[in-house]
Scaffold this motif. Structure first.
Motif, short mmCIF file in Angstrom:
data_model
loop_
_atom_site.label_atom_id
_atom_site.label_comp_id
_atom_site.label_asym_id
_atom_site.label_seq_id
_atom_site.Cartn_x
_atom_site.Cartn_y
_atom_site.Cartn_z
N ILE A 11 12.70 15.64 10.35
CA ILE A 11 11.92 14.57 10.99
C ILE A 11 11.83 13.35 10.08
O ILE A 11 12.01 12.21 10.52
CB ILE A 11 10.52 15.09 11.39
CG1 ILE A 11 10.65 16.07 12.55
CG2 ILE A 11 9.58 13.94 11.75
CD1 ILE A 11 9.38 16.82 12.89
N TYR A 15 13.43 9.87 11.06
CA TYR A 15 12.43 8.84 11.30
C TYR A 15 12.75 7.59 10.48
O TYR A 15 12.74 6.48 10.99
CB TYR A 15 11.03 9.36 10.96
CG TYR A 15 9.95 8.31 11.16
CD1 TYR A 15 9.45 8.05 12.44
CD2 TYR A 15 9.45 7.57 10.10
CE1 TYR A 15 8.46 7.09 12.63
CE2 TYR A 15 8.47 6.62 10.30
CZ TYR A 15 7.99 6.38 11.56
OH TYR A 15 7.03 5.42 11.75
N TYR A 36 16.04 15.86 17.24
CA TYR A 36 15.42 17.16 16.95
C TYR A 36 15.82 18.19 18.01
O TYR A 36 16.19 19.31 17.69
CB TYR A 36 13.89 17.00 16.90
CG TYR A 36 13.15 18.25 16.51
CD1 TYR A 36 12.81 18.49 15.19
CD2 TYR A 36 12.79 19.20 17.46
CE1 TYR A 36 12.13 19.64 14.82
CE2 TYR A 36 12.12 20.35 17.11
CZ TYR A 36 11.79 20.57 15.78
OH TYR A 36 11.12 21.71 15.43
N MET A 50 4.56 14.58 14.53
CA MET A 50 5.58 13.88 13.74
C MET A 50 4.96 12.78 12.89
O MET A 50 5.30 12.64 11.70
CB MET A 50 6.69 13.34 14.64
CG MET A 50 7.55 14.44 15.24
SD MET A 50 9.05 13.85 16.03
CE MET A 50 8.41 13.16 17.54
#
Length: 115
Positions: A11, A15, A36, A50
């Motif tokens: 993540i 991100y 994901y 998240m």
């Protein structure tokens, strides 16, 4: 149940790769969720989960589950000297609580127990 470390790292990686594509966790989180789902073949965690991982990473520099401060039972140290001091104070003023006695003697109240 929380995310595994591998999932948190994934993540974070995606991100920050897609960070320029979104504003305030908008479009970038959609891209992370899509990646994901493709990578782990399961539903993506919520945006809140998240963003919590991202916030924790920014605050601590790690995604590992590390408690702040110490965990577990506190260490207690009792010495004969402390026992004698507490016993002496209790005999002088038996109505005073152990907490107040320990404050007066400047010792931890966990070491003030009388055996």
């Amino acid at each position: 149940m929380g995310l595994a470390t591998e999932e948190k790292v994934f993540i974070m990686e995606y991100y920050f790769r897609s960070y320029g594509n979104g504003y305030q966790g908008g479009q970038s989180l959609k891209l992370v969720a899509q990646q994901y789902r493709e990578h782990f073949n399961q539903p993506a965690p919520s945006n809140t989960v998240m963003l919590f991982s991202v916030t924790k990473f920014r605050r601590t520099g790690s995604v590992l589950c590390q408690r702040k401060g110490r965990s577990g039972r506190p260490v207690t140290v009792s010495t004969n000297d402390n026992h004698g001091r507490v016993l002496n104070q209790v005999l002088q003023s038996p109505k005073r609580s152990l907490r107040r006695t320990s404050l007066k003697l400047s010792i931890s109240n966990t070491t003030s127990t009388i055996v």
